[in-house]
Design a protein around this motif. Structure first.
Motif, PDB file in Angstrom:
ATOM      1  N   PRO A   8       0.767  -1.336   0.078  1.00  0.00           N
ATOM      2  CA  PRO A   8       0.111  -0.042  -0.005  1.00  0.00           C
ATOM      3  C   PRO A   8       0.880   1.281  -0.075  1.00  0.00           C
ATOM      4  O   PRO A   8       2.169   1.358   0.194  1.00  0.00           O
ATOM      5  N   ALA A   9       0.182   2.408  -0.130  1.00  0.00           N
ATOM      6  CA  ALA A   9       0.960   3.674   0.000  1.00  0.00           C
ATOM      7  C   ALA A   9       1.428   3.618   1.303  1.00  0.00           C
ATOM      8  O   ALA A   9       0.883   3.426   2.354  1.00  0.00           O
ATOM      9  N   LEU A  10       2.769   4.207   1.350  1.00  0.00           N
ATOM     10  CA  LEU A  10       3.548   3.953   2.674  1.00  0.00           C
ATOM     11  C   LEU A  10       3.475   5.392   3.506  1.00  0.00           C
ATOM     12  O   LEU A  10       4.091   5.733   4.397  1.00  0.00           O
ATOM     13  N   GLY A  11       3.083   6.671   2.874  1.00  0.00           N
ATOM     14  CA  GLY A  11       3.458   8.008   3.170  1.00  0.00           C
ATOM     15  C   GLY A  11       4.334   8.835   2.570  1.00  0.00           C
ATOM     16  O   GLY A  11       5.080   8.234   1.475  1.00  0.00           O
ATOM     17  N   GLU A  12       4.271  10.165   2.864  1.00  0.00           N
ATOM     18  CA  GLU A  12       5.010  10.971   2.059  1.00  0.00           C
ATOM     19  C   GLU A  12       6.709  10.702   2.048  1.00  0.00           C
ATOM     20  O   GLU A  12       7.179  10.232   3.213  1.00  0.00           O
ATOM     21  N   SER A  13       7.250  10.667   0.931  1.00  0.00           N
ATOM     22  CA  SER A  13       8.746  10.451   0.808  1.00  0.00           C
ATOM     23  C   SER A  13       9.117   8.923   0.970  1.00  0.00           C
ATOM     24  O   SER A  13      10.152   8.630   0.847  1.00  0.00           O
ATOM     25  N   VAL A  14       8.211   7.927   1.272  1.00  0.00           N
ATOM     26  CA  VAL A  14       8.331   6.592   1.638  1.00  0.00           C
ATOM     27  C   VAL A  14       7.963   5.846   0.437  1.00  0.00           C
ATOM     28  O   VAL A  14       6.842   5.734   0.168  1.00  0.00           O
ATOM     29  N   THR A  15       8.952   5.207  -0.481  1.00  0.00           N
ATOM     30  CA  THR A  15       8.553   4.687  -1.639  1.00  0.00           C
ATOM     31  C   THR A  15       8.984   3.035  -1.615  1.00  0.00           C
ATOM     32  O   THR A  15       8.543   2.318  -2.527  1.00  0.00           O
ATOM     33  N   GLU A  16       9.571   2.581  -0.457  1.00  0.00           N
ATOM     34  CA  GLU A  16       9.863   0.982  -0.598  1.00  0.00           C
ATOM     35  C   GLU A  16       9.886   0.571   0.861  1.00  0.00           C
ATOM     36  O   GLU A  16       9.887   1.298   2.094  1.00  0.00           O
ATOM     37  N   ALA A  17       9.712  -0.658   0.999  1.00  0.00           N
ATOM     38  CA  ALA A  17       9.748  -1.188   2.217  1.00  0.00           C
ATOM     39  C   ALA A  17      10.180  -2.713   2.132  1.00  0.00           C
ATOM     40  O   ALA A  17      10.613  -3.139   1.127  1.00  0.00           O
ATOM     41  N   THR A  18      10.460  -3.304   3.226  1.00  0.00           N
ATOM     42  CA  THR A  18      11.074  -4.618   3.324  1.00  0.00           C
ATOM     43  C   THR A  18      10.045  -5.564   4.050  1.00  0.00           C
ATOM     44  O   THR A  18       9.394  -5.182   4.943  1.00  0.00           O
ATOM     45  N   ILE A  19       9.864  -6.763   3.611  1.00  0.00           N
ATOM     46  CA  ILE A  19       9.272  -7.890   4.102  1.00  0.00           C
ATOM     47  C   ILE A  19       9.600  -8.311   5.519  1.00  0.00           C
ATOM     48  O   ILE A  19      10.547  -9.013   5.461  1.00  0.00           O
ATOM     49  N   GLY A  27      -1.848 -21.727   1.557  1.00  0.00           N
ATOM     50  CA  GLY A  27      -2.955 -22.578   1.969  1.00  0.00           C
ATOM     51  C   GLY A  27      -3.764 -22.393   3.119  1.00  0.00           C
ATOM     52  O   GLY A  27      -4.714 -22.994   3.741  1.00  0.00           O
ATOM     53  N   ASP A  28      -3.090 -21.299   4.091  1.00  0.00           N
ATOM     54  CA  ASP A  28      -4.004 -20.903   5.182  1.00  0.00           C
ATOM     55  C   ASP A  28      -5.286 -20.059   4.958  1.00  0.00           C
ATOM     56  O   ASP A  28      -5.283 -19.358   3.994  1.00  0.00           O
ATOM     57  N   LYS A  29      -6.260 -20.282   5.840  1.00  0.00           N
ATOM     58  CA  LYS A  29      -7.419 -19.533   5.465  1.00  0.00           C
ATOM     59  C   LYS A  29      -7.219 -18.170   6.081  1.00  0.00           C
ATOM     60  O   LYS A  29      -6.617 -17.817   7.017  1.00  0.00           O
ATOM     61  N   VAL A  30      -7.797 -17.311   5.328  1.00  0.00           N
ATOM     62  CA  VAL A  30      -7.448 -15.695   5.496  1.00  0.00           C
ATOM     63  C   VAL A  30      -8.882 -14.897   5.628  1.00  0.00           C
ATOM     64  O   VAL A  30      -9.641 -15.089   4.873  1.00  0.00           O
ATOM     65  N   ASP A  31      -9.195 -14.266   6.762  1.00  0.00           N
ATOM     66  CA  ASP A  31     -10.438 -13.630   6.870  1.00  0.00           C
ATOM     67  C   ASP A  31     -10.369 -11.942   6.207  1.00  0.00           C
ATOM     68  O   ASP A  31      -9.272 -11.639   6.175  1.00  0.00           O
ATOM     69  N   ARG A  32     -11.300 -11.515   6.021  1.00  0.00           N
ATOM     70  CA  ARG A  32     -11.317 -10.116   5.486  1.00  0.00           C
ATOM     71  C   ARG A  32     -10.960  -9.231   6.404  1.00  0.00           C
ATOM     72  O   ARG A  32     -11.261  -9.194   7.654  1.00  0.00           O
ATOM     73  N   ASP A  33      -9.778  -8.157   6.199  1.00  0.00           N
ATOM     74  CA  ASP A  33      -9.338  -7.238   7.210  1.00  0.00           C
ATOM     75  C   ASP A  33      -8.408  -8.249   8.092  1.00  0.00           C
ATOM     76  O   ASP A  33      -7.817  -7.415   8.886  1.00  0.00           O
ATOM     77  N   GLU A  34      -7.879  -9.197   7.885  1.00  0.00           N
ATOM     78  CA  GLU A  34      -6.947  -9.818   8.742  1.00  0.00           C
ATOM     79  C   GLU A  34      -5.592  -9.722   8.360  1.00  0.00           C
ATOM     80  O   GLU A  34      -5.150  -9.662   7.005  1.00  0.00           O
ATOM     81  N   ALA A  35      -4.560  -9.386   8.887  1.00  0.00           N
ATOM     82  CA  ALA A  35      -3.412  -9.123   8.665  1.00  0.00           C
ATOM     83  C   ALA A  35      -2.848 -10.428   8.140  1.00  0.00           C
ATOM     84  O   ALA A  35      -2.716 -11.245   8.833  1.00  0.00           O
ATOM     85  N   VAL A  36      -1.992 -10.193   7.129  1.00  0.00           N
ATOM     86  CA  VAL A  36      -1.451 -11.184   6.251  1.00  0.00           C
ATOM     87  C   VAL A  36       0.233 -11.083   6.236  1.00  0.00           C
ATOM     88  O   VAL A  36       1.037 -12.193   6.424  1.00  0.00           O
ATOM     89  N   VAL A  37       0.800  -9.981   6.306  1.00  0.00           N
ATOM     90  CA  VAL A  37       2.099  -9.564   6.176  1.00  0.00           C
ATOM     91  C   VAL A  37       2.673  -8.430   6.914  1.00  0.00           C
ATOM     92  O   VAL A  37       1.568  -7.534   6.769  1.00  0.00           O
ATOM     93  N   GLU A  38       3.676  -8.396   7.421  1.00  0.00           N
ATOM     94  CA  GLU A  38       4.275  -7.254   8.036  1.00  0.00           C
ATOM     95  C   GLU A  38       5.451  -6.381   7.238  1.00  0.00           C
ATOM     96  O   GLU A  38       6.307  -7.362   6.741  1.00  0.00           O
ATOM     97  N   LEU A  39       5.265  -5.264   6.922  1.00  0.00           N
ATOM     98  CA  LEU A  39       6.063  -4.532   6.113  1.00  0.00           C
ATOM     99  C   LEU A  39       6.924  -3.614   6.983  1.00  0.00           C
ATOM    100  O   LEU A  39       6.307  -3.063   8.013  1.00  0.00           O
ATOM    101  N   GLU A  40       8.234  -3.465   6.835  1.00  0.00           N
ATOM    102  CA  GLU A  40       9.156  -2.527   7.584  1.00  0.00           C
ATOM    103  C   GLU A  40       9.630  -1.309   6.718  1.00  0.00           C
ATOM    104  O   GLU A  40      10.373  -1.678   5.722  1.00  0.00           O
ATOM    105  N   THR A  41       9.361  -0.136   7.108  1.00  0.00           N
ATOM    106  CA  THR A  41       9.765   0.778   6.456  1.00  0.00           C
ATOM    107  C   THR A  41      10.772   1.552   7.224  1.00  0.00           C
ATOM    108  O   THR A  41      11.255   1.007   8.301  1.00  0.00           O
ATOM    109  N   ASP A  42      11.459   2.624   6.815  1.00  0.00           N
ATOM    110  CA  ASP A  42      12.645   3.312   7.520  1.00  0.00           C
ATOM    111  C   ASP A  42      12.204   4.220   8.573  1.00  0.00           C
ATOM    112  O   ASP A  42      12.757   4.690   9.329  1.00  0.00           O
TER     113      ASP A  42
END
Length: 440
Positions: A8-19, A27-42
């Protein structure tokens, strides 16, 4: 039909992130609005939620890789668990084949892998972590894990720990137990023979078993870059003073119960410091300004950054328009930021801007320090531990709760006179808190 998971958009001046971490696997079941992955920006760590319910079909970007805004991370397909069952069955077949192959290989060496694994797991009820190389040595030598002391990170058992355990069975050479002997030569001169010290036999310890290399997080890389930038760019100096906290502690003790009952938040010292700094920043605008090339930019607003330590590193959420906030509103804002920082929920907006920063090393026990500027700001105030000390009061020695204050400032824009005056004025407000209410 599949739904893509994108950055997603990460905010002003931030263009990339790390998984940082995948919270689901294919194969895992996922519900709507459930967190799937964490991103780390600067600046922050954020979660990416599923836009639709279903099953995580695939992951196209692995943990540790860097991605740009809009990049595809994976996809979610329709279904509630059929895909998971199919993938789990395939995975089970694969594991069974691998186990059979491993057992066949182990039997050729005189014992099954299952038996060796059982021998190696003895005494592992304490869940001690064992490094892969160490686990193989334990299995090969049929050792009891519970009898091996781990010296690695978080108590992990390394290969060298196992080797040391094996070497210990034969005993190690001990220092010579001989006694010093005194002798006299024909001339009457006495000499003393001291037995040479025999160093215990040791084995060479491979460097790789004593070190662990971990990639710096985006946040830590940014902290390192900005702090070095402050040292390289600013003409940074620090001046000190001390404040008698007696009056402030008395005010806080007298009103903290009623304050918390009315406003739902505890009355801390930080609100006093913020309000005192705002008063003095209005008197000394250069301390609230910044250098932009050959220009000085004076700020007629007071957004105070409050340094907060988190497991990922130091972050500085900003309390906006502090000159317009009450003590209660300041405390509520700081309390909210503290909770968001612990939960990893700080947003880019929370960390953007700031005209002045306050850092409280006293919560960790620091008695005195020299805080580093938070660019492009021109000053930062360091609070420290409150400690009882003997002080001369009206010709008598009294024990008072004292705190050292440190102001680091950019000498390109803030003169020494202004820096010293700033601390003296802050001290005056804190030692007579009523002045904060009267603004005198």
């Amino acid at each position: 039909m599949s739904t893509d998971i994108v950055v997603p958009a990460l905010g002003e001046s931030v263009t990339e992130a790390t998984i940082a971490k995948w919270l689901k696997k294919p194969g895992d079941k996922v519900d709507r609005d459930e967190a799937v992955v964490e991103l780390e920006t600067d600046k922050v760590t954020l979660e990416v939620n599923a836009s639709e319910a279903g099953v995580l079909e695939d992951i196209v970007v692995s943990e540790g890789e860097t991605v740009e805004v809009g990049a595809k991370l994976g996809s979610i397909g329709a279904g509630s668990g059929a895909a998971a069952s199919s993938k789990e069955a395939a995975s089970s077949d694969t594991r069974a084949a691998e186990t059979k192959s491993a057992e066949t290989s182990g039997s050729e060496k005189g014992g099954s892998t299952a038996q060796l694994a059982a021998d190696a797991s003895q005494g592992s009820d304490d869940d001690t972590a064992v490094m892969p190389a160490a686990r193989k040595m334990i299995a090969d030598n049929k050792l009891d894990v519970g009898k091996i002391a781990g010296t690695g990170k978080d108590g992990r058992i390394t290969k060298q720990d196992v080797q040391d355990h094996l070497d210990g069975k034969g005993g190690a050479a001990k220092p010579s137990g001989g006694k010093a002997e005194a002798k006299r030569d024909s001339g009457g001169t006495m000499t003393i023979d001291i037995p040479a010290f025999e160093r215990p036999a040791t084995t060479d310890r491979p460097k790789k078993d004593r070190e662990e290399r971990v990639r710096m997080s985006k946040l830590r890389q940014t902290i390192a870059r900005r702090l070095k930038e402050a040292q390289d760019t600013a003409a940074m100096l620090t001046t000190f003073n001390e404040v008698d906290m007696t009056a402030m502690k008395e005010v806080r003790e007298a009103y903290k119960a009623g304050f918390e009952k009315k406003h739902g938040v505890r009355l801390g010292f930080m609100s006093f410091f913020i309000k005192a700094c705002v008063q003095v920043l209005q008197e000394l605008p250069a301390v609230n300004a910044e250098v932009d090339g050959t220009d000085i930019v004076y700020k007629n607003y007071y957004d105070i950054g409050v340094a907060v330590g988190t497991p990922q590193g130091l972050v500085v959420p900003v309390v906006r328009d502090c000159d317009r906030l009450s003590f209660a509103e300041v405390e509520q804002t700081i309390n909210g930021y503290g909770k968001k920082a612990r939960d990893g929920k700080l947003s880019m907006a929370d960390l953007t801007g700031g005209t002045f920063t306050i850092s409280n090393g006293g919560v960790y026990g620091s008695l005195m320090s020299t805080p580093i500027l938070n660019p492009p700001q021109s000053a930062i105030l360091g609070m420290h531990k409150i400690q009882d000390r003997p002080m001369a009061i009206n010709g008598k020695v009294e024990i008072r709760p004292m705190m050292y204050l440190a102001l680091s400032y950019d000498h390109r824009i803030v003169d020494g006179k202004e820096a010293v005056t700033f601390l003296v004025r802050v001290k005056e407000y804190l030692e007579d808190p009523q002045r904060l209410l009267l603004e005198v």
